[in-house]
Design an enzyme around this catalytic site. Structure first.
Site, PDB file in Angstrom:
ATOM      1  CG  ASN A  45      -5.542  -2.767   4.507  1.00 38.03           C
ATOM      2  OD1 ASN A  45      -5.079  -3.007   3.397  1.00 38.03           O
ATOM      3  ND2 ASN A  45      -5.120  -1.787   5.253  1.00 38.03           N
ATOM      4  CG  HIS A  50      -3.215  -5.243   9.080  1.00 41.32           C
ATOM      5  ND1 HIS A  50      -2.609  -5.226   7.843  1.00 41.32           N
ATOM      6  CD2 HIS A  50      -3.862  -4.062   9.201  1.00 41.32           C
ATOM      7  CE1 HIS A  50      -2.868  -4.081   7.236  1.00 41.32           C
ATOM      8  NE2 HIS A  50      -3.623  -3.357   8.038  1.00 41.32           N
ATOM      9  CD  GLU A  76      -2.479  -1.590   2.447  1.00 39.90           C
ATOM     10  OE1 GLU A  76      -2.015  -1.052   3.479  1.00 39.90           O
ATOM     11  OE2 GLU A  76      -3.365  -2.460   2.456  1.00 39.90           O
TER      12      GLU A  76
END
Length: 551
Positions: free
Chosen positions: A519, A481, A395
């Site tokens: 995610n 995460h 990302e």
């Protein structure tokens, strides 16, 4: 790309209730003040109790309430709807204050330095701030604290995993059902939308993303647009000077004052709007024991300064644990190790992983500035998950310093097979994590292989000065995460029912075994939608009918 639908009347009523409670200094929000207070008194009983207010917890509470089940939610953090002395609820990243951080004397941002100078983190007053970092030695875990959990502080990237990888990670879940039914339901409930492509291509606020996209292309990698729960219509008005700035004013990891569709504006607001849900903030569940046909939860109350206000016990028939990978696992580990729930299996605490998170940065050439103005909401990812040796989903993240830095920063999600195990120390009453530095090496190897190609193709190098006092190119010692600890199909059945006990459920990221490839919050939301649908039909509603027939 989709636009946000008009808010429902239920969501509006719930959001108003949250705001009114916070302005009045209340910590308990419910359909009526007197009734709400009754839900959390010592010795109270509720049909359903939900620990936590994050994604899985919020889904569960809404669906229980829609089915007519009176529900209490417990949240260790505070309500984030009351403005501070500056007129804002949240502080920005460049000038953090006590609102930023959960009971630390100093902030603990993931990018910890600049030119090896300690100029990023700031001293703060210990307070019930919105972002926590839980340190376990070789690994630290970031967690949101407040009504809305991680939705208050994450990047909001609403990404769905590859079908093939979801099938591999959760082999007992019907993938067709997830993509055909529950992912669409989760996206609608979360109010997911996408950035306008034409605006993206022209705005100064996403120059950093376009530069990284061009450089990925030179290395033979494609990029994908990432949907988000930030309202991109609001962002465009920010850029035009027609709305107060938030994502364009260095707000993200310590909360957004505008634009973010966090759970307190979506699922939680809708749940409160039913009139059947009570939310108790600054109420921390610390212990569970069985009672009659349900459970008693011991709850510690405090104020935002950390002062203890007392302990209460609340009974329930159905107990749903949605305190996140850390919170849920700790409650169950404590119950097993202290003997209050002795039939809990050895699988509790196992299967944990950081989703292969690695952060890294590249130093661009002077001809490729990334821009003084950067939106904090990421909208592009570099998808190299098909690489057979080193799969990476990277990302493109901002460095909103307000000056030109020539930095391209990335949160890389890799496929790391290593897993950790949570432990419980009976002497201290605290949970630990068995995770060694070496277990992050597979993630770093994949990230290095990927970004080495990027650097060779662009004549660039890594930044070694951003992750603390010692030079290093990869930050592999923290995660946004956390996944696992109560894995679906191992510690629980296929729908989150905890093995060994009736009416006890896990409904959050603890169910996912350590890795998802993207995610995780959309998947956590969709999985909660799937599980609660089955649990309502087979467990909760039949029990309610039996109670009515005996009355």
């Amino acid at each position: 790309m989709s636009a946000h639908p008009r808010p429902s009347r239920r969501r509006v009523l719930g959001a108003l209730a949250l705001g009114a409670a916070a302005l009045a200094g209340e910590t308990v929000v419910g359909p009526r003040p007197a009734h709400a207070a009754e839900q959390v008194r010592d010795g109270a009983y509720v049909p359903a109790l939900v620990v936590g207010t994050g994604y899985g917890a919020a889904v569960t509470a809404l669906r229980l309430a829609e089915a007519g089940v009176r529900t209490l939610m417990l949240e260790m953090g505070q309500l984030w709807t009351r403005p501070g002395p500056d007129g804002k609820v949240f502080c920005g990243m460049l000038a953090p204050d006590r609102r930023s951080t959960w009971f630390r004397r100093r902030t603990a941002a993931p990018m910890a330095s600049f030119l090896w100078l300690d100029v990023v983190d700031r001293p703060v007053e210990p307070y019930a701030g919105v972002l926590d970092r839980v340190d376990f030695g070789a690994m630290s875990v970031y967690a949101g604290r407040g009504v809305g959990g991680g939705s208050l502080v994450n990047g909001g990237m609403a990404v769905v995993p590859r079908r093939s990888y979801l099938r591999e990670v959760l082999p007992r879940v019907d993938v067709r059902e997830m993509y055909g039914r529950y992912f669409p339901r989760a996206r609608a409930g979360l109010r997911v939308n996408g950035v306008d492509r034409a605006w993206f291509e022209g705005t100064e606020w996403y120059r950093y993303s376009r530069v990284a996209r061009e450089q990925a292309g030179r290395a033979g990698h494609g990029t994908v647009f990432l949907d988000n729960v930030y309202d991109f219509g609001h962002m465009r008005r920010e850029a035009a000077g027609k709305a107060p700035k938030s994502a364009l004013a260095t707000e993200l990891i310590y909360g957004n004052n505008h634009g973010r569709m966090s759970l307190d504006k979506t699922y939680l607001a809708a749940a409160l709007g039913t009139g059947r849900v009570t939310v108790a903030a600054l109420h921390r569940a610390v212990a569970i024991r069985p009672h009659a046909d349900g459970y008693v939860v011991t709850v510690e109350r405090s104020d935002a300064s950390g002062r203890r206000l007392g302990t209460r016990e609340i009974a329930c028939r159905h107990l749903f644990l949605g305190g996140g990978s850390l919170g849920t696992t700790e409650l169950l580990l404590r119950a097993r190790e202290t003997g209050t729930l002795p039939r809990l299996g050895r699988e509790i605490g196992e299967g944990w992983g950081p989703n292969g998170n690695v952060m890294t940065a590249r130093a661009n050439l002077p001809l490729h500035p990334t821009g003084c103005h950067q939106s904090t909401v990421p909208v592009l990812g570099i998808d190299a998950w098909d690489d057979p040796r080193h799969p990476v989903f990277a990302e493109i993240t901002p460095v909103p310093a307000g000056i030109e830095t020539w930095i391209s920063l990335y949160l890389a999600i890799t496929r790391n097979p290593e897993r950790g195990t949570f432990t419980y120390d009976r002497r201290t009453g605290r949970m630990g994590l068995r995770w060694e530095h070496g277990q992050s090496k597979p993630a770093v190897r994949s990230a290095r292989a990927f970004f080495d190609r990027m650097n060779r193709a662009n004549g660039t190098d890594y930044r070694y000065d951003l992750f603390g006092p010692r030079p290093r190119a990869f930050a592999d010692d923290f995660t946004y995460h956390p996944l696992g600890g109560c894995v679906l199909g191992r510690a629980t059945d296929d729908y989150g029912r905890v093995k060994g006990y009736r009416h006890l459920y896990v409904t959050d990221g603890a169910l996912i075994p350590g890795s998802l490839g993207v995610n995780p919050f959309v998947t956590i939301t969709a999985l909660a939608e799937r599980n609660v649908e089955r649990v309502l039909r087979q467990d909760v509603l039949p029990a309610a009918r039996r109670d009515r027939s005996h009355a």
